[in-house]
Design an enzyme around this catalytic site. Structure first.
Site, PDB file in Angstrom:
ATOM      1  NE  ARG A  32     -10.891   1.568 -18.872  1.00  0.00           N
ATOM      2  CZ  ARG A  32     -11.186   1.062 -18.191  1.00  0.00           C
ATOM      3  NH1 ARG A  32     -11.805   1.079 -17.055  1.00  0.00           N
ATOM      4  NH2 ARG A  32      -9.797  -0.194 -17.649  1.00  0.00           N
ATOM      5  CB  CYS A  87      -4.729   4.686 -14.460  1.00  0.00           C
ATOM      6  SG  CYS A  87      -5.967   3.857 -14.417  1.00  0.00           S
ATOM      7  CG  ASP A 143     -17.648  -8.478 -10.712  1.00  0.00           C
ATOM      8  OD1 ASP A 143     -16.504  -7.894 -10.966  1.00  0.00           O
ATOM      9  OD2 ASP A 143     -18.617  -8.395 -11.081  1.00  0.00           O
TER      10      ASP A 143
HETATM   11  C1  UDX Z   1      -1.072   4.156 -15.857  1.00  0.00           C
HETATM   12  C2  UDX Z   1       0.461   4.114 -14.766  1.00  0.00           C
HETATM   13  O1  UDX Z   1       1.971   4.230 -16.233  1.00  0.00           O
HETATM   14  C3  UDX Z   1       0.103   3.362 -14.210  1.00  0.00           C
HETATM   15  O2  UDX Z   1       1.596   3.181 -13.001  1.00  0.00           O
HETATM   16  C4  UDX Z   1      -0.661   3.331 -12.879  1.00  0.00           C
HETATM   17  O3  UDX Z   1      -1.079   2.157 -12.223  1.00  0.00           O
HETATM   18  C5  UDX Z   1      -2.209   3.357 -13.943  1.00  0.00           C
HETATM   19  O4  UDX Z   1      -2.515   4.514 -15.036  1.00  0.00           O
HETATM   20  P1  UDX Z   1      -1.607   3.289 -18.198  1.00  0.00           P
HETATM   21  O5  UDX Z   1      -2.832   3.976 -17.577  1.00  0.00           O
HETATM   22  O6  UDX Z   1      -2.216   2.242 -17.912  1.00  0.00           O
HETATM   23  O7  UDX Z   1      -1.211   3.104 -16.209  1.00  0.00           O
HETATM   24  O8  UDX Z   1      -0.716   3.156 -18.906  1.00  0.00           O
HETATM   25  P2  UDX Z   1       0.220   3.869 -19.458  1.00  0.00           P
HETATM   26  O9  UDX Z   1       1.767   3.277 -20.032  1.00  0.00           O
HETATM   27  O10 UDX Z   1       0.801   4.598 -17.918  1.00  0.00           O
HETATM   28  O11 UDX Z   1       0.309   5.609 -20.511  1.00  0.00           O
HETATM   29  C6  UDX Z   1      -1.094   6.519 -20.406  1.00  0.00           C
HETATM   30  C7  UDX Z   1      -1.073   7.367 -21.547  1.00  0.00           C
HETATM   31  O12 UDX Z   1      -0.186   7.909 -21.498  1.00  0.00           O
HETATM   32  C8  UDX Z   1      -1.375   6.332 -23.300  1.00  0.00           C
HETATM   33  O13 UDX Z   1      -2.212   6.767 -23.162  1.00  0.00           O
HETATM   34  C9  UDX Z   1      -0.490   6.676 -22.907  1.00  0.00           C
HETATM   35  O14 UDX Z   1      -0.064   6.878 -25.103  1.00  0.00           O
HETATM   36  C10 UDX Z   1       0.592   7.253 -23.125  1.00  0.00           C
HETATM   37  N1  UDX Z   1       1.876   8.162 -23.144  1.00  0.00           N
HETATM   38  C11 UDX Z   1       2.762   6.919 -22.651  1.00  0.00           C
HETATM   39  C12 UDX Z   1       2.544   8.761 -23.870  1.00  0.00           C
HETATM   40  O15 UDX Z   1       2.326   9.817 -24.325  1.00  0.00           O
HETATM   41  N2  UDX Z   1       3.851   9.027 -23.308  1.00  0.00           N
HETATM   42  C13 UDX Z   1       5.262   7.864 -22.629  1.00  0.00           C
HETATM   43  O16 UDX Z   1       5.929   8.165 -22.665  1.00  0.00           O
HETATM   44  C14 UDX Z   1       4.260   7.310 -22.223  1.00  0.00           C
END
Ligand code: UDX
Length: 462
Positions: free
Chosen positions: A350, A283, A54
């Site tokens: 974020r 994401c 990096d």
């Molecule tokens: C997500 C995808 O799940 C993952 O496959 C991809 O590679 C990157 O983006 P991440 O953002 O790290 O992963 O977390 P995730 O567990 O998916 O939660 C994302 C958001 O959705 C969080 O704010 C979480 O609180 C919310 N969420 C998740 C809900 O509100 N309800 C749910 O049932 C699941």
């Protein structure tokens, strides 16, 4: 070899074999964020020699001291062990990292502007450095979430800058979730490889074979599209659960049971259906916006994606209105907000819905007091300058008119609600914005409980 086994071999690649029984690769990983560091540490754990690099010298120095730039369960231990085993190294430049490496993963940021257009500056920079320092035949694998056709961009750059080096190019999107990234890498639901060269594709199949996951090999455009399509669908599920929770509130139905009832249908499934404050993180919001933008650019109308974004964007303000309906004017009211990270088990804030909520409450004149088990106080203060950062959830609740559970950290599910009740003012209310708490235990302490789509009537126990 039985026919069934032959079919599985052809379709999903070799069965799980021990990590050490495979050819060891010498790998470089460009980028030391969540994806880059998890990829580097886990590939080293699988027995390969990996150098993560990096150009952020501070990050590299801290990682060389064993301190990772962010909180991610298990990652620090895996990285420390593989550094000790001499399989994981860190470097501050491509010049140091690339010599002698056969595969390089590009795992750099691809920020999206408000229109949804992804910025490939860091990807192009990585490709230029690879063209300069990469060895002939190096396989260049894009792991970042990138717009469809990015592999073509990388291929053209490499061919123009280093035509004689005959680099290979592939797309290999990751599906890691923050908070469970190491487990997600070592136990993936599937491996997706986008590559037009069968030899390079087989090399990546072999790399991941020990994980024993179904492997889909396709062209690069399709592999790049799969990543966006997956995240967009996950976001749709969440927005559907949130909208359904609103209906259930008006029907007097219990959304948890409704979602359980539909989730028993194998075609629907029960995973990833938790209603609450909406989705955040680096994401889902970005990828949904980017996919909608790509769809529009290609002449399609992404109505569903736009709707999922709109439902999500209004969740925090919608929740503030709900609090106002219960408490009246918020000016001067003490409000405790438990959780600041965008989800539990990470210190990443974020696009955090918890921050949007706490900021909206403060804008209404509420005296906001926040707690989060992992997000550093300085980061909370930067995000919420008007909030008081508290050392523990009880301090946050002291004198508060209401408590909002905004991020479902496990620690909040086991709070002493009688102690919380004693700390709060006259008629305390708990707003469980993630349906993470047991309503009965909160109510038994004399605290009014309000969840999301959880009707006041207790569901009849089975
Ligand atoms: C997500 C995808 O799940 C993952 O496959 C991809 O590679 C990157 O983006 P991440 O953002 O790290 O992963 O977390 P995730 O567990 O998916 O939660 C994302 C958001 O959705 C969080 O704010 C979480 O609180 C919310 N969420 C998740 C809900 O509100 N309800 C749910 O049932 C699941």
């Amino acid at each position: 070899m039985t026919r069934r086994f032959a079919v599985r071999q052809a379709r999903f690649g070799p069965r799980r074999v021990g990590y050490k029984e495979r050819a060891m690769e010498r790998i470089a990983v460009c980028g030391s964020g969540y994806v880059g560091l998890v990829t580097a540490a886990c590939l080293a754990h699988m027995g390969h020699d990996v150098c993560a690099y990096d150009n952020d010298a501070t990050k590299i120095r801290s990682m060389q001291r064993g301190a990772l730039p962010f909180f991610e369960p298990r990652l620090e231990a895996v990285a420390a062990r593989e550094r000790k085993n001499g399989r994981l190294h860190f470097a501050g430049s491509a010049r140091e990292a690339l010599p002698g490496r056969g595969i390089v993963f590009i795992a750099v940021g691809t920020p999206v502007d408000p229109s949804g257009d992804a910025d490939l500056t860091y990807v192009r920079q990585a490709a230029r450095e690879i063209a300069q320092y990469g060895e002939p035949g190096l396989l260049v694998v894009n792991k970042s979430t990138v717009p469809v056709e990015t592999a073509d961009v990388v291929m053209r750059l490499l061919s123009r800058l280093a035509p004689q080096r005959a680099f290979g190019v592939a797309s290999n999107p990751e599906f890691l979730r923050e908070g469970s990234a190491v487990d997600d890498f070592l136990h993936p639901d599937r491996i997706v490889i986008g590559c037009d060269d069968s030899t390079a594709a087989q090399r990546l199949r072999d790399l991941y074979a020990p994980l024993g996951a179904p492997t889909l090999v396709t062209d690069t455009h399709t592999a790049e599209a799969i990543k966006y399509a997956a995240n967009a669908f996950l976001a749709l599920k969440i927005s559907y659960a949130n909208e359904l929770a609103d209906y259930c509130e008006s029907f007097g139905a219990a959304v948890d049971r409704v979602l359980e009832g539909i989730g028993l249908d194998r075609r629907i499934g029960r995973e990833y259906f938790r209603p609450g404050l909406g989705f955040g993180g680096s994401c889902l919001p970005k990828d949904l916006l980017a996919l909608a933008h790509m769809a529009r650019k290609s002449g399609s109308e992404p109505a569903l994606l736009d709707a999922a974004l709109a439902v999500n964007a209004r969740r925090p303000a919608q929740f503030v209105r709900r609090i106002e309906r219960t408490l009246g004017d918020l000016d001067g009211a003490g409000v405790a907000v438990l959780g600041v990270a965008f989800k539990p088990l990470t210190d990443d804030t974020r696009e955090s819905p918890a921050i949007a909520l706490a900021g909206a409450l403060a804008a209404k004149g509420a005296e906001v007091r926040v707690h989060d088990p992992e997000v550093p106080a300085a980061a909370v203060r930067r995000a919420l300058p008007r909030a008081l950062v508290c050392r523990n959830p009880y301090a946050a609740c002291a004198g508060a008119r209401c408590v909002v559970l905004a991020t479902e950290w496990p620690v909040y599910a086991t709070l002493d609600w009688h102690r919380i009740r004693a700390a709060m003012d006259a008629e305390p209310v708990m707003f469980d914005a993630r349906n993470a708490l047991d309503a009965a235990s909160v109510r038994s302490a004399g605290i009014r409980y309000e969840g999301v789509g959880r009707c006041a009537r207790e569901p009849v126990s089975a």
